[in-house]
Write an enzyme that holds these catalytic residues in place. Structure first.
Site, PDB file in Angstrom:
ATOM      1  N   LYS A 139       0.799  -1.151  -0.090  1.00  0.00           N
ATOM      2  CA  LYS A 139       0.004   0.000   0.002  1.00  0.00           C
ATOM      3  C   LYS A 139       0.646   1.287   0.055  1.00  0.00           C
ATOM      4  CE  LYS A 139      -3.676  -2.123   2.593  1.00  0.00           C
ATOM      5  NZ  LYS A 139      -4.899  -1.706   3.939  1.00  0.00           N
ATOM      6  N   TYR A 153     -12.857  -3.084  -2.198  1.00  0.00           N
ATOM      7  CA  TYR A 153     -13.294  -2.859  -0.806  1.00  0.00           C
ATOM      8  C   TYR A 153     -14.837  -2.770  -0.689  1.00  0.00           C
ATOM      9  CZ  TYR A 153      -8.373  -2.188   0.860  1.00  0.00           C
ATOM     10  OH  TYR A 153      -7.107  -2.421   1.170  1.00  0.00           O
ATOM     11  N   ASN A 168      -1.853   0.434   7.193  1.00  0.00           N
ATOM     12  CA  ASN A 168      -1.419  -0.792   7.653  1.00  0.00           C
ATOM     13  C   ASN A 168      -0.550  -1.766   6.637  1.00  0.00           C
ATOM     14  OD1 ASN A 168      -3.309  -1.623   6.217  1.00  0.00           O
ATOM     15  ND2 ASN A 168      -4.525  -2.642   7.549  1.00  0.00           N
ATOM     16  N   HIS A 191      -1.900  -5.084   1.927  1.00  0.00           N
ATOM     17  CA  HIS A 191      -3.139  -6.157   1.671  1.00  0.00           C
ATOM     18  C   HIS A 191      -2.790  -7.327   1.510  1.00  0.00           C
ATOM     19  CE1 HIS A 191      -6.962  -7.751   0.467  1.00  0.00           C
ATOM     20  NE2 HIS A 191      -6.376  -8.158  -0.556  1.00  0.00           N
ATOM     21  N   GLU A 209      -9.099 -11.873  -6.585  1.00  0.00           N
ATOM     22  CA  GLU A 209      -8.323 -10.606  -6.451  1.00  0.00           C
ATOM     23  C   GLU A 209      -7.240 -10.635  -7.496  1.00  0.00           C
ATOM     24  OE1 GLU A 209      -7.581 -10.327  -2.198  1.00  0.00           O
ATOM     25  OE2 GLU A 209      -9.481  -9.641  -1.883  1.00  0.00           O
TER      26      GLU A 209
END
Ligand code: IDP
Ligand code: MG
Length: 154
Positions: A9, A49, A112, A115, A126
């Site tokens: 990310k 998401y 964070n 993913h 995904e």
């Protein structure tokens, strides 16, 4: 063997943690079958998401995922989905155990670092979301017999 999707990310890219994170996956024995940098659109983020669309933090999450390009990776190995989730740690960096990627690099619920697909079914969906079929290149390193015991390779 399984393949799972990881996204480095913006919180990983902008802090300069890319090399350290990729090193962790490689030293664990996971094999990189796909990797590219890309900019995420509102469309792909809304799909990715969708389970969080009605949460109050959703607009901030989308904005944060667009703060810089991301790096998407297809990682291959025995039980790769579970292994990578264990290495990732709990969603909130403050709750993630030391030794996990989030536990070692994040003190945030949102920022964070990575993913990681949460199930074999999610990983399949995904991987198709972020990679074209020809961008995932299967190969087996010659060191595989030093990575797994013979029964694990069946
Ligand atoms: P996961 O990434 O551990 O699978 P999910 O519940 O699928 O967790 O949430 C996706 C992402 O949304 C998280 O990684 C995090 O960046 C963000 N997120 C989840 N819950 C919160 C929250 O309560 N506040 C802010 N961001 C959140
Ligand atoms: Mg999730």
């Amino acid at each position: 063997m399984e393949t799972t999707l990881v996204i480095l990310k913006p919180s990983a890219i902008l802090h300069g943690y890319v090399g350290q994170i990729i090193t962790r996956f490689q030293q664990k024995g996971l094999v990189i079958h796909g990797m590219k940098m890309m900019t995420l659109s509102d469309e792909i983020l809304s799909e990715h998401y969708a389970h969080l669309a009605d949460r109050p933090f959703f607009p901030d999450l989308v904005k944060s995922m667009k703060a810089s390009p991301v790096i998407v990776m297809a990682l291959w190995g025995k039980d790769a989905v579970e292994v990578v989730r264990l290495m990732t740690g709990a969603t909130n960096g403050r709750k993630a155990l030391p030794g996990t990627i989030r536990g070692d690099f994040s003190v945030s619920g949102q920022e964070n670092i990575i993913h990681a697909s949460d199930s074999i079914e999610s990983a399949e969906i995904e991987l198709k979301r972020f990679f074209k079929p020809e961008e995932i290149i299967h190969y087996e390193p010659s060191s595989l017999s030093y990575t797994y015991e013979p029964a694990e390779l069946l």
